[in-house]
Design a protein around this motif. Structure first.
Motif, PDB file in Angstrom:
ATOM      1  N   ALA A  63      49.575  31.993  32.165  1.00 17.95           N
ATOM      2  CA  ALA A  63      49.689  32.975  31.023  1.00 17.95           C
ATOM      3  C   ALA A  63      50.933  33.715  30.865  1.00 17.95           C
ATOM      4  N   VAL A  64      51.410  33.773  32.079  1.00 21.78           N
ATOM      5  CA  VAL A  64      52.685  34.504  32.198  1.00 21.78           C
ATOM      6  C   VAL A  64      53.667  34.018  33.220  1.00 21.78           C
ATOM      7  N   MET A  65      55.019  33.848  32.870  1.00 16.54           N
ATOM      8  CA  MET A  65      56.198  33.038  33.657  1.00 16.54           C
ATOM      9  C   MET A  65      56.909  34.344  34.080  1.00 16.54           C
ATOM     10  N   VAL A  66      57.184  34.753  35.175  1.00 18.14           N
ATOM     11  CA  VAL A  66      58.170  35.889  35.769  1.00 18.14           C
ATOM     12  C   VAL A  66      59.453  34.980  36.319  1.00 18.14           C
ATOM     13  N   MET A  67      60.686  35.698  35.721  1.00 20.75           N
ATOM     14  CA  MET A  67      61.769  35.033  36.191  1.00 20.75           C
ATOM     15  C   MET A  67      62.957  35.925  36.606  1.00 20.75           C
ATOM     16  N   SER A  68      62.520  37.194  37.078  1.00 19.61           N
ATOM     17  CA  SER A  68      63.353  38.188  37.516  1.00 19.61           C
ATOM     18  C   SER A  68      62.744  39.271  38.219  1.00 19.61           C
ATOM     19  N   ASP A  69      63.456  40.163  38.785  1.00 19.75           N
ATOM     20  CA  ASP A  69      63.052  41.297  39.610  1.00 19.75           C
ATOM     21  C   ASP A  69      62.469  42.333  38.779  1.00 19.75           C
ATOM     22  N   SER A  70      62.967  42.557  37.702  1.00 22.54           N
ATOM     23  CA  SER A  70      62.085  43.427  36.758  1.00 22.54           C
ATOM     24  C   SER A  70      60.999  42.795  36.163  1.00 22.54           C
ATOM     25  N   PRO A 115      42.803  31.461  32.915  1.00 19.33           N
ATOM     26  CA  PRO A 115      42.155  30.591  32.176  1.00 19.33           C
ATOM     27  C   PRO A 115      41.940  31.581  30.637  1.00 19.33           C
ATOM     28  N   ARG A 116      42.193  30.595  29.619  1.00 18.37           N
ATOM     29  CA  ARG A 116      42.140  31.100  28.231  1.00 18.37           C
ATOM     30  C   ARG A 116      40.975  32.016  27.856  1.00 18.37           C
ATOM     31  N   ASP A 117      39.709  31.653  28.619  1.00 15.35           N
ATOM     32  CA  ASP A 117      38.521  32.413  28.221  1.00 15.35           C
ATOM     33  C   ASP A 117      38.242  33.379  29.312  1.00 15.35           C
ATOM     34  N   GLN A 118      39.388  33.936  30.134  1.00 14.10           N
ATOM     35  CA  GLN A 118      38.900  35.059  30.967  1.00 14.10           C
ATOM     36  C   GLN A 118      39.199  36.298  30.318  1.00 14.10           C
ATOM     37  N   ASP A 119      38.347  37.174  30.352  1.00 13.69           N
ATOM     38  CA  ASP A 119      38.312  38.534  29.500  1.00 13.69           C
ATOM     39  C   ASP A 119      39.068  39.571  30.605  1.00 13.69           C
ATOM     40  N   ILE A 120      40.119  39.883  30.140  1.00 13.44           N
ATOM     41  CA  ILE A 120      40.937  40.900  31.182  1.00 13.44           C
ATOM     42  C   ILE A 120      40.816  42.336  30.029  1.00 13.44           C
ATOM     43  N   ASN A 121      40.070  43.021  30.973  1.00  8.80           N
ATOM     44  CA  ASN A 121      40.116  44.406  30.118  1.00  8.80           C
ATOM     45  C   ASN A 121      41.394  45.456  30.680  1.00  8.80           C
ATOM     46  N   TRP A 122      42.360  45.225  29.932  1.00 11.66           N
ATOM     47  CA  TRP A 122      43.625  45.895  30.016  1.00 11.66           C
ATOM     48  C   TRP A 122      43.445  47.162  29.829  1.00 11.66           C
ATOM     49  N   LYS A 123      42.496  47.814  29.217  1.00 10.74           N
ATOM     50  CA  LYS A 123      42.583  49.499  28.862  1.00 10.74           C
ATOM     51  C   LYS A 123      42.012  50.217  30.063  1.00 10.74           C
ATOM     52  N   SER A 124      41.356  49.527  30.734  1.00 15.18           N
ATOM     53  CA  SER A 124      40.501  50.403  31.942  1.00 15.18           C
ATOM     54  C   SER A 124      41.110  50.125  33.452  1.00 15.18           C
ATOM     55  N   LYS A 125      41.107  51.038  34.436  1.00 14.51           N
ATOM     56  CA  LYS A 125      41.349  50.215  35.616  1.00 14.51           C
ATOM     57  C   LYS A 125      40.063  49.676  36.195  1.00 14.51           C
ATOM     58  N   ASN A 126      40.338  48.340  36.899  1.00 14.05           N
ATOM     59  CA  ASN A 126      39.214  47.612  37.203  1.00 14.05           C
ATOM     60  C   ASN A 126      39.608  46.984  38.541  1.00 14.05           C
ATOM     61  N   ILE A 127      39.310  47.941  39.440  1.00 10.07           N
ATOM     62  CA  ILE A 127      39.899  47.674  41.007  1.00 10.07           C
ATOM     63  C   ILE A 127      38.586  46.711  41.412  1.00 10.07           C
ATOM     64  N   ASN A 128      38.705  45.577  41.884  1.00  9.18           N
ATOM     65  CA  ASN A 128      37.824  44.723  42.300  1.00  9.18           C
ATOM     66  C   ASN A 128      38.080  44.564  43.935  1.00  9.18           C
ATOM     67  N   GLU A 152      37.766  30.956  42.234  1.00  8.41           N
ATOM     68  CA  GLU A 152      36.764  31.890  42.779  1.00  8.41           C
ATOM     69  C   GLU A 152      36.893  33.186  42.603  1.00  8.41           C
ATOM     70  N   SER A 153      38.370  33.652  41.984  1.00  9.77           N
ATOM     71  CA  SER A 153      38.856  34.978  41.733  1.00  9.77           C
ATOM     72  C   SER A 153      38.695  35.359  40.481  1.00  9.77           C
ATOM     73  N   LYS A 154      38.438  36.421  40.231  1.00  4.70           N
ATOM     74  CA  LYS A 154      38.481  37.150  38.850  1.00  4.70           C
ATOM     75  C   LYS A 154      39.712  37.573  38.557  1.00  4.70           C
ATOM     76  N   ILE A 155      40.827  37.643  39.356  1.00  6.75           N
ATOM     77  CA  ILE A 155      42.020  38.034  39.436  1.00  6.75           C
ATOM     78  C   ILE A 155      42.956  37.130  38.874  1.00  6.75           C
ATOM     79  N   PRO A 156      43.910  37.104  37.976  1.00  4.04           N
ATOM     80  CA  PRO A 156      44.780  36.098  37.480  1.00  4.04           C
ATOM     81  C   PRO A 156      45.557  35.540  38.930  1.00  4.04           C
ATOM     82  N   VAL A 157      45.724  34.333  39.344  1.00  6.73           N
ATOM     83  CA  VAL A 157      46.361  33.940  40.340  1.00  6.73           C
ATOM     84  C   VAL A 157      47.943  33.710  40.465  1.00  6.73           C
ATOM     85  N   VAL A 158      48.685  34.169  41.230  1.00  6.65           N
ATOM     86  CA  VAL A 158      49.979  34.202  41.232  1.00  6.65           C
ATOM     87  C   VAL A 158      50.574  33.158  41.989  1.00  6.65           C
ATOM     88  N   LEU A 159      51.381  32.092  41.461  1.00  5.22           N
ATOM     89  CA  LEU A 159      51.791  31.140  42.252  1.00  5.22           C
ATOM     90  C   LEU A 159      53.684  31.260  42.135  1.00  5.22           C
TER      91      LEU A 159
END
Length: 173
Positions: A63-70, A115-128, A152-159
């Motif tokens: 979903a996202v590729m990170v390439m810098s400190d920022s 996954p594309r079908d994962q629903d992420i509610n970006w508007k509210s805090k969702n601390i799981n 198993e996780s509802k949190i997007p995986v960071v690799l």
């Protein structure tokens, strides 16, 4: 070299037998299917790497590729907002730390898999409850280190990518 050719042939046969898994075009947007990039290594040399986002790839749900400190700080802030401070800290720890002490360098990039079908509610805090999410994972030469984590996780995986091995084409595997 022979192992690489054999693995490529086996992967191609697997892809041909599972066309329903292939990356499909979108009606109103282009999709990244493959990237070829040159990395500037700490010693000043360059390394050319290929990344496939198509079916069967470890990166297929990127979903996202990170390439810098920022970029890492931006994703850590998002994870802190959505999942809590520990999740944000886990992103920064993954970015700032070699996976193994013997690794040649820190990660070059982070992949955020969702996954594309994962629903992420970006508007509210969702601390799981994080259920072992905070374990860092990395991408090895051929597969994700802990495949169960993604499903198993509802949190997007960071690799963490491209820091955990040498990428030396002349090295014996």
């Amino acid at each position: 070299m022979i192992k690489t050719k054999l693995a490529t042939a086996m992967l191609a046969l697997g892809l041909l037998s599972a066309p329903s898994l292939a990356l499909e075009p979108l009606p109103d947007r282009a999709r990244v299917q493959h990237m070829n990039t040159d990395l500037l290594l700490p010693d000043g040399s360059t390394l050319n790497v290929d990344v496939s986002f198509d079916c069967g790839s470890d990166y297929q749900n990127t979903a996202v590729m990170v390439m810098s400190d920022s970029g890492a700080k931006l994703i850590a802030a998002a994870y802190t907002h959505l999942y809590g401070e520990a999740a944000g800290q886990a992103v920064m720890d993954t970015w700032q730390t070699k996976q193994n002490a013997s690794d040649p360098r820190k990660p070059t990039y982070l992949f955020i898999l969702a996954p594309r079908d994962q629903d992420i509610n970006w508007k509210s805090k969702n601390i799981n409850k994080l259920n072992n999410f905070l374990s860092r994972v990395s991408i090895s030469e051929t597969k994700v280190a802990d495949q169960k984590l993604e499903s198993e996780s509802k949190i997007p995986v960071v690799l963490a990518g491209c820091g955990v091995r040498d990428h030396n084409p002349s090295a014996v595997e």
